[in-house]
Design a protein around this motif. Structure first.
Motif, PDB file in Angstrom:
ATOM      1  N   ASN A 121       0.824  -1.207   0.000  1.00  0.00           N
ATOM      2  CA  ASN A 121       0.000   0.000   0.000  1.00  0.00           C
ATOM      3  C   ASN A 121       0.862   1.262   0.000  1.00  0.00           C
ATOM      4  N   LEU A 122       1.771   1.311  -0.932  1.00  0.00           N
ATOM      5  CA  LEU A 122       2.699   2.442  -0.988  1.00  0.00           C
ATOM      6  C   LEU A 122       1.973   3.750  -1.283  1.00  0.00           C
ATOM      7  N   LYS A 123       2.487   4.824  -0.708  1.00  0.00           N
ATOM      8  CA  LYS A 123       1.926   6.157  -0.870  1.00  0.00           C
ATOM      9  C   LYS A 123       2.980   7.071  -1.485  1.00  0.00           C
ATOM     10  N   PRO A 124       2.560   8.150  -2.133  1.00  0.00           N
ATOM     11  CA  PRO A 124       3.537   9.095  -2.682  1.00  0.00           C
ATOM     12  C   PRO A 124       4.521   9.605  -1.623  1.00  0.00           C
ATOM     13  N   ASP A 125       4.073   9.720  -0.373  1.00  0.00           N
ATOM     14  CA  ASP A 125       4.951  10.183   0.705  1.00  0.00           C
ATOM     15  C   ASP A 125       6.064   9.179   1.028  1.00  0.00           C
ATOM     16  N   ASP A 126       5.946   7.955   0.504  1.00  0.00           N
ATOM     17  CA  ASP A 126       7.009   6.965   0.714  1.00  0.00           C
ATOM     18  C   ASP A 126       8.158   7.140  -0.272  1.00  0.00           C
ATOM     19  N   THR A 127       8.008   8.037  -1.219  1.00  0.00           N
ATOM     20  CA  THR A 127       9.073   8.299  -2.187  1.00  0.00           C
ATOM     21  C   THR A 127      10.324   8.773  -1.465  1.00  0.00           C
ATOM     22  N   ALA A 128      11.426   8.064  -1.666  1.00  0.00           N
ATOM     23  CA  ALA A 128      12.664   8.391  -0.966  1.00  0.00           C
ATOM     24  C   ALA A 128      13.778   7.473  -1.446  1.00  0.00           C
ATOM     25  N   LEU A 129      14.979   7.833  -1.049  1.00  0.00           N
ATOM     26  CA  LEU A 129      16.124   6.944  -1.201  1.00  0.00           C
ATOM     27  C   LEU A 129      16.189   6.098   0.069  1.00  0.00           C
ATOM     28  N   TYR A 130      16.097   4.789  -0.096  1.00  0.00           N
ATOM     29  CA  TYR A 130      16.063   3.880   1.043  1.00  0.00           C
ATOM     30  C   TYR A 130      17.447   3.276   1.260  1.00  0.00           C
ATOM     31  N   TYR A 131      17.889   3.357   2.504  1.00  0.00           N
ATOM     32  CA  TYR A 131      19.192   2.824   2.885  1.00  0.00           C
ATOM     33  C   TYR A 131      19.009   1.664   3.854  1.00  0.00           C
ATOM     34  N   CYS A 132      19.828   0.632   3.692  1.00  0.00           N
ATOM     35  CA  CYS A 132      19.929  -0.345   4.758  1.00  0.00           C
ATOM     36  C   CYS A 132      21.179  -0.020   5.568  1.00  0.00           C
ATOM     37  N   ALA A 133      21.131  -0.347   6.833  1.00  0.00           N
ATOM     38  CA  ALA A 133      22.213   0.001   7.737  1.00  0.00           C
ATOM     39  C   ALA A 133      22.322  -1.048   8.833  1.00  0.00           C
ATOM     40  N   ALA A 134      23.467  -1.044   9.500  1.00  0.00           N
ATOM     41  CA  ALA A 134      23.701  -2.015  10.563  1.00  0.00           C
ATOM     42  C   ALA A 134      24.437  -1.351  11.720  1.00  0.00           C
ATOM     43  N   LYS A 135      24.105  -1.788  12.915  1.00  0.00           N
ATOM     44  CA  LYS A 135      24.829  -1.311  14.090  1.00  0.00           C
ATOM     45  C   LYS A 135      24.835  -2.401  15.135  1.00  0.00           C
ATOM     46  N   LEU A 136      25.822  -2.351  15.988  1.00  0.00           N
ATOM     47  CA  LEU A 136      25.824  -3.248  17.121  1.00  0.00           C
ATOM     48  C   LEU A 136      24.649  -2.882  18.029  1.00  0.00           C
ATOM     49  N   ARG A 137      24.129  -3.845  18.720  1.00  0.00           N
ATOM     50  CA  ARG A 137      22.971  -3.590  19.589  1.00  0.00           C
ATOM     51  C   ARG A 137      23.309  -2.577  20.670  1.00  0.00           C
ATOM     52  N   SER A 138      24.574  -2.495  21.042  1.00  0.00           N
ATOM     53  CA  SER A 138      24.988  -1.552  22.088  1.00  0.00           C
ATOM     54  C   SER A 138      25.226  -0.149  21.545  1.00  0.00           C
ATOM     55  N   ALA A 139      25.233   0.015  20.228  1.00  0.00           N
ATOM     56  CA  ALA A 139      25.538   1.314  19.636  1.00  0.00           C
ATOM     57  C   ALA A 139      24.287   2.180  19.557  1.00  0.00           C
ATOM     58  N   SER A 140      24.487   3.480  19.614  1.00  0.00           N
ATOM     59  CA  SER A 140      23.360   4.406  19.524  1.00  0.00           C
ATOM     60  C   SER A 140      23.090   4.833  18.088  1.00  0.00           C
ATOM     61  N   GLU A 141      24.096   4.746  17.241  1.00  0.00           N
ATOM     62  CA  GLU A 141      23.952   5.164  15.849  1.00  0.00           C
ATOM     63  C   GLU A 141      24.315   4.017  14.908  1.00  0.00           C
ATOM     64  N   TYR A 142      23.725   4.045  13.717  1.00  0.00           N
ATOM     65  CA  TYR A 142      24.089   3.066  12.712  1.00  0.00           C
ATOM     66  C   TYR A 142      25.504   3.340  12.212  1.00  0.00           C
ATOM     67  N   GLU A 143      26.286   2.264  12.096  1.00  0.00           N
ATOM     68  CA  GLU A 143      27.712   2.402  11.789  1.00  0.00           C
ATOM     69  C   GLU A 143      28.048   1.999  10.364  1.00  0.00           C
ATOM     70  N   HIS A 144      27.254   1.132   9.792  1.00  0.00           N
ATOM     71  CA  HIS A 144      27.539   0.611   8.460  1.00  0.00           C
ATOM     72  C   HIS A 144      26.340   0.891   7.552  1.00  0.00           C
ATOM     73  N   TRP A 145      26.636   1.362   6.340  1.00  0.00           N
ATOM     74  CA  TRP A 145      25.561   1.800   5.445  1.00  0.00           C
ATOM     75  C   TRP A 145      25.712   1.183   4.066  1.00  0.00           C
ATOM     76  N   GLY A 146      24.578   0.852   3.467  1.00  0.00           N
ATOM     77  CA  GLY A 146      24.551   0.482   2.066  1.00  0.00           C
ATOM     78  C   GLY A 146      24.447   1.727   1.211  1.00  0.00           C
ATOM     79  N   GLN A 147      24.394   1.526  -0.088  1.00  0.00           N
ATOM     80  CA  GLN A 147      24.467   2.654  -1.017  1.00  0.00           C
ATOM     81  C   GLN A 147      23.119   3.321  -1.278  1.00  0.00           C
ATOM     82  N   GLY A 148      22.026   2.736  -0.865  1.00  0.00           N
ATOM     83  CA  GLY A 148      20.717   3.332  -1.095  1.00  0.00           C
ATOM     84  C   GLY A 148      20.071   2.836  -2.370  1.00  0.00           C
ATOM     85  N   THR A 149      18.775   2.688  -2.321  1.00  0.00           N
ATOM     86  CA  THR A 149      18.007   2.306  -3.501  1.00  0.00           C
ATOM     87  C   THR A 149      16.773   3.196  -3.566  1.00  0.00           C
TER      88      THR A 149
END
Length: 119
Positions: A85-113
């Motif tokens: 049920n995608l909406k026009p407001d979902d238009t964006a560059l989507y990134y996947c990311a990874a972080k250790l569970r103990s980390a507050s910020e994502y440390e590793h990033w993909g290139q975006g799709t």
């Protein structure tokens, strides 16, 4: 951790799309949280969804609850974002990311799709 996202495209409002993110790492992902974030034109990057590699605990932004589903395939080291049920407001560059569970910020990033939803 290296991440490769794919699956974006141009769809119409109400359609579905599934994003994939393949993770490459010599280490176990057991201690990681895998996330999807997005950045729309002219806006700041925002959290979409996440899943813990161990235990598969999920979390969603309010804007996508009930429409998006995050999942993982541990044998393929891949996470997915099923978007319904995608909406026009979902238009964006989507990134996947990874972080250790103990980390507050994502440390590793993909290139975006890029996901574009037309009305």
């Amino acid at each position: 951790v290296q991440l490769q996202a794919s699956g974006g495209g141009l769809v119409q409002a109400g359609d579905s799309l599934r994003l994939s993110c393949a993770a490459s790492t010599p280490r176990t992902l057991s201690y990681y949280v895998m996330g999807w974030l997005r950045q729309a034109p002219g806006k700041q990057r925002e959290f979409v969804a996440s899943i813990t590699w161990s235990g598969s605990i999920t979390n969603y932004a309010d804007a996508v609850k009930g429409r998006f589903t995050v999942s993982k395939d541990k044998f393929k080291n891949t996470i997915y974002l099923q978007m319904d049920n995608l909406k026009p407001d979902d238009t964006a560059l989507y990134y996947c990311a990874a972080k250790l569970r103990s980390a507050s910020e994502y440390e590793h990033w993909g290139q975006g799709t890029l996901v574009t939803v037309s009305s």
